[in-house]
Design a protein around this motif. Sequence first.
Motif, PDB file in Angstrom:
ATOM      1  N   ASP A   1       0.861  -1.188   0.000  1.00 52.35           N
ATOM      2  CA  ASP A   1       0.000   0.000   0.000  1.00 52.35           C
ATOM      3  C   ASP A   1       0.897   1.238   0.000  1.00 52.35           C
ATOM      4  N   HIS A   2       1.318   1.613  -1.185  1.00 49.48           N
ATOM      5  CA  HIS A   2       2.435   2.507  -1.435  1.00 49.48           C
ATOM      6  C   HIS A   2       2.351   3.832  -0.680  1.00 49.48           C
ATOM      7  N   LEU A   3       1.318   4.617  -0.927  1.00 51.35           N
ATOM      8  CA  LEU A   3       1.248   5.953  -0.335  1.00 51.35           C
ATOM      9  C   LEU A   3       0.728   5.949   1.103  1.00 51.35           C
ATOM     10  N   ASN A   4       0.234   4.813   1.575  1.00 49.14           N
ATOM     11  CA  ASN A   4      -0.141   4.688   2.984  1.00 49.14           C
ATOM     12  C   ASN A   4       0.997   4.134   3.847  1.00 49.14           C
ATOM     13  N   ASP A   5       2.137   3.886   3.232  1.00 49.33           N
ATOM     14  CA  ASP A   5       3.336   3.439   3.963  1.00 49.33           C
ATOM     15  C   ASP A   5       3.064   2.198   4.815  1.00 49.33           C
ATOM     16  N   ARG A   6       2.439   1.204   4.206  1.00 49.41           N
ATOM     17  CA  ARG A   6       2.143  -0.018   4.942  1.00 49.41           C
ATOM     18  C   ARG A   6       2.027  -1.195   3.981  1.00 49.41           C
ATOM     19  N   VAL A   7       2.066  -2.392   4.550  1.00 45.40           N
ATOM     20  CA  VAL A   7       1.824  -3.621   3.794  1.00 45.40           C
ATOM     21  C   VAL A   7       0.662  -4.331   4.468  1.00 45.40           C
TER      22      VAL A   7
END
Length: 336
Positions: free
Chosen positions: A201-207
Motif C-alpha cells: 500500500d504505497h502511499l499509505n506506507d504499509r503492507v
Amino acid sequence: PHPCIMSVEAKQISRSRLHESHAFLFKECLQSLGELRKVDMARDLAAARLEATAALLEHEHLIAFVWHFLVLELSHSADAAVVVAGGTQGDGPQQLSYPQRIACCSDGTLLVADYENDRVCCWKDGAGEVLGKPNLVSDTDALSYALCLDADGSILATTALGLARWDWRHGEDWLIAAAAEADLADHCGLCADTNGVVVADHLNDRVVRFSQRQGMEVLVPEGTVQCPSDVQFEQGGSLLIADRVGRRVLRRTADGSLSVVADDLELPYSLACRGPLLYVGEFKASRLARVDLRTGDVEPWVTVQGPTGLCFDAACNLYVTEKNKHRVLCFPALID
C-alpha cells in the motif's frame, strides 16, 4: 475463458488427477535437468521428492516454487536477453504502453499489466492478446500497476479503487469488496499465497494482507516502511518488501519480525526471487541489482530502462519489464 484461467470444470478435478498431472510435469522438469551436466543428484531420490511435493500442491502455477530443490546454483547471463512481448508503443494487441508488473502462468503464458492502455495482456509464443474484462468493484474503476496469480489460480490486479479478479466465480467477490473498503493508495505491489493476498500500500506506507477468514490485516504498519513498492515471497515463506524511499529491501518472517536484506539501493521498485538469488529493479538507476540472500552481497547486474516488473516462469527464466521501451525481456536460466 482464456486457457490460463482455471475454469469451473478444472476446479472440480479430483486430487488424484491433480497428483497425476503434477507428477508428470515434475518428471518432465527432472528429465530436462538430468541432461545438465552439473546437476549432481540421484534421480530416484529426486523423483521421490518431486512426487511427494506434488502430492501436497493444489495448483499447477506453484511448480516454480519447488525448483530450488533441484537446482544447485541458478544464475542468468546479463547479455542474453531477448524481447518476448511488446517493443513498440501503442494500443494494438501486439503493442504495449508503459507496461508495469508481469506474472507467468503454468502453461507459459506471460501476463502484462499494460498500464497506460488500462488492460492486462497475455503473451505466448510471441503473440499477444487482451485479457477480457475482470470483476471490478465499479464500472468506473480502472486497472493500474500490479498483477499476480492468486493461490486458487485466478488472476488478480490492482485498480484505482482496490483490486480486480479474473475468475470463474459469479456474484459478489469477497476480495474485491474488502479491498474497496481499505482506502488503498497508489498500491503497486501484489503477491499471494494460501494465507491470503498481500498488497504494498504505497502511499499509505504499509503492507496489508486480505484473507476471507480475517479480512484485512496490517502486516507492516505505517512508520516502518516508506512507500513500499513491491512484495514477493521467498523460499521458506518469508515476505520480501521493496522499501522504495527507504532504499532497501526488508524481510518479514511468519512471526512478524523484520530485518534488512539489502540497503543503499536506488529506489527499489520491483522484486523477483528464486532460490538464493533476489533480483531488484532499481528504478532511479535504470538497472537490475542482484542480491545473494545467503550473504547479503549486492551487485549491479544489467541496465534496464524502467524495470517496473520482474517474475520467473516454471523453468526459472527471468522476465523483466522495460517500461520506457514498452517491452518485456527474458533472461534464460543458467544452471551452474
